[in-house]
Design an enzyme around this catalytic site. Sequence first.
Site, PDB file in Angstrom:
ATOM      1  N   HIS A 100       0.797  -1.236   0.000  1.00 35.15           N
ATOM      2  CA  HIS A 100       0.000   0.000   0.000  1.00 35.15           C
ATOM      3  C   HIS A 100       0.826   1.281   0.000  1.00 35.15           C
ATOM      4  O   HIS A 100       0.595   2.144  -0.824  1.00 35.15           O
ATOM      5  CB  HIS A 100      -0.998   0.028   1.163  1.00 35.15           C
ATOM      6  CG  HIS A 100      -2.114  -0.937   1.020  1.00 35.15           C
ATOM      7  ND1 HIS A 100      -1.974  -2.273   1.312  1.00 35.15           N
ATOM      8  CD2 HIS A 100      -3.381  -0.779   0.591  1.00 35.15           C
ATOM      9  CE1 HIS A 100      -3.109  -2.908   1.086  1.00 35.15           C
ATOM     10  NE2 HIS A 100      -3.977  -2.032   0.626  1.00 35.15           N
ATOM     11  N   HIS A 150      -6.592  -2.100   8.268  1.00 40.71           N
ATOM     12  CA  HIS A 150      -6.303  -2.017   6.840  1.00 40.71           C
ATOM     13  C   HIS A 150      -5.849  -0.601   6.456  1.00 40.71           C
ATOM     14  O   HIS A 150      -6.510   0.122   5.714  1.00 40.71           O
ATOM     15  CB  HIS A 150      -7.509  -2.424   6.000  1.00 40.71           C
ATOM     16  CG  HIS A 150      -7.141  -2.738   4.575  1.00 40.71           C
ATOM     17  ND1 HIS A 150      -7.186  -4.013   4.076  1.00 40.71           N
ATOM     18  CD2 HIS A 150      -6.700  -1.953   3.577  1.00 40.71           C
ATOM     19  CE1 HIS A 150      -6.800  -3.987   2.808  1.00 40.71           C
ATOM     20  NE2 HIS A 150      -6.508  -2.738   2.476  1.00 40.71           N
ATOM     21  N   HIS A 154      -9.483   5.815   0.483  1.00 42.86           N
ATOM     22  CA  HIS A 154      -8.074   5.644   0.154  1.00 42.86           C
ATOM     23  C   HIS A 154      -7.421   7.021  -0.004  1.00 42.86           C
ATOM     24  O   HIS A 154      -8.088   8.009  -0.274  1.00 42.86           O
ATOM     25  CB  HIS A 154      -7.896   4.832  -1.129  1.00 42.86           C
ATOM     26  CG  HIS A 154      -8.149   3.376  -0.942  1.00 42.86           C
ATOM     27  ND1 HIS A 154      -9.409   2.857  -0.715  1.00 42.86           N
ATOM     28  CD2 HIS A 154      -7.301   2.313  -0.921  1.00 42.86           C
ATOM     29  CE1 HIS A 154      -9.322   1.545  -0.571  1.00 42.86           C
ATOM     30  NE2 HIS A 154      -8.060   1.186  -0.696  1.00 42.86           N
TER      31      HIS A 154
END
Length: 592
Positions: free
Chosen positions: A268, A372, A450
Amino acid sequence: MKIISLVSAALAVGLSSAMLFIVATPANSGVLAHQIKKQGELGQVFINPYDVAPLTAIVDRAGKDITDIHVRVLGKPNGGVDINYNVSQNALLNHDGVPIWGLYPDYLNQVEVSYVFKSEKKKEVYKIYAQPIVTLSRDFRFEHMQKRVPKKVDPEFKDRLYLINNTITGIYKPFDWRSGYGGAASWNDYTENYIVDTTGEVRWYLDYAKFYDRRERNVENTGMMMGFHQLPNGDISFGMSQKYMRYDLMGKQVYERILPRGYIDLSHEVLPIKGDHLLLRVGKYNYYHKGGQISHTIRDHIIELDSTGKVVNEWDLNEIFGNNVYRSNLIKALDPRAICLNIDMNAKEIDTSSDAPFGDKIGTGTGHNWAHVNSISYDPTDEGIILSLRHQGIVKIGKDKKVKWILASPEGWSDDFKAKVLVPVDKNGKKIKCENSKCEGDFDWSWTQHTAWLTDRYENKGNIKHLSVFDNGDGRGMQQPAFKEDKYSRAVEYKIDEKNLTVEQTWEFGKERGFEFYSAVTSNTEWQKDKKTYYISSSNVNLLRPDKTIKMVLVEIDPKTNEIKFEMDVESASRDDVAYRSLVINPNIFEY
């Protein structure tokens, strides 16, 4: 027969000696210089000089001290895009020649190189053929890369270049950590990374086969490439499960380093910050739980590394959030088919129990995918970090490892954390009436978002911060809508007052497009200072529509008017593909 054999042997020896002599001889060395084919007054052309970027080349400088170097890679006739850049003396010395970047594949490129040698200006055209794109793929296609379909290009944006970070799932047999301990190492698919111009032509790509151990004997050479950023000097940084890397766009390695011992599953985000330090999002190996259990953790640690690769700071979100590791309000509202990249289109429910088996499964508690983290933003004014926790919300954590504020719907937080949830206000500072997850007017929280990054559209100083976010929208309002077509994603901008703990929504784009812009997972929004635009990638449109082609929708937009300056669809070659991010690339990478 003897005579023929002796002659053959003599010829073989002679040829070998000659070949050795030629290889050892510099391009500008006396008697054999005329035998080496050159197109201009400089030396030979070397294609793909560092073996990982096939659409690059170097024109050897042949020992000449040239200055004032400019390169123009000519676009194809009838609307192709030229790539122009200057080459500094540092870049010339670094590559011992003129770096050529942005060649078309399977094409005889025309490259104009101008320079000054001994006070004389020169301009030469080099013809450079670059190979076709040949990549590994599950169905034996030579080129797996997605289909690029430009929709709109403002003339002022014609020269833009965009990097695509795309995952090809289903090719690589997953590697799993030893049973019972969990971990996210099964994120182990090939990743295509390539740059396109505004006509959709590929002008650069990484040969990903050079990075992976296909025999699966070395875990350090597995994992998805993610977290791409371009540094001010043009280099790119990114991660790949057990290591993090920095390369220049010629394909020359700056470094390739293994994660420090005890950390695993980098993905990520690989964020460059001050002094060549990096912030990485990782998991922890053999983590001791308060109850005595041991497991690997899932995407819930941030580490800061200095320029030599030493760990100088760590944020353990399990410790920082304590009991709120078990907050499951949003998790229970998510679509079980699209839990980020763990996509299972047949999934029916989510197991949120804290005693579920450890591993990369969405749920609550240490050892599960409870947070996450998918992006990090660094605030240099107070050395705090802003994290996008897909399954919780957006949070800022100070240098003291304390949560400063939370940008998320207030349900489920313990009393001490609920006090840090930002209060929505309008442009006049008046409090907006909210009932849990739903607020009056245009304000909305972000959902499974995001890239919650500080935006340079405004100056972030004192207590006022400005944040740009890609709000994916899954679980919006802590529920699933009656019809999936009611879902939408958006790019959104927030103004945060850290002293008064308030938040104002200052801009959004995408809501009006509805389901046609909806991406259940991944994506990004990023401010572009040079054009005063937001660049947005809604990276997995149609993911939940099996009858449609999955595509990235790329737009660059003027936020003052929401006028689209550039738009392109990037259509996936397979429904197994999941795109991650896209970013604008600066071609002026050789001026440093």
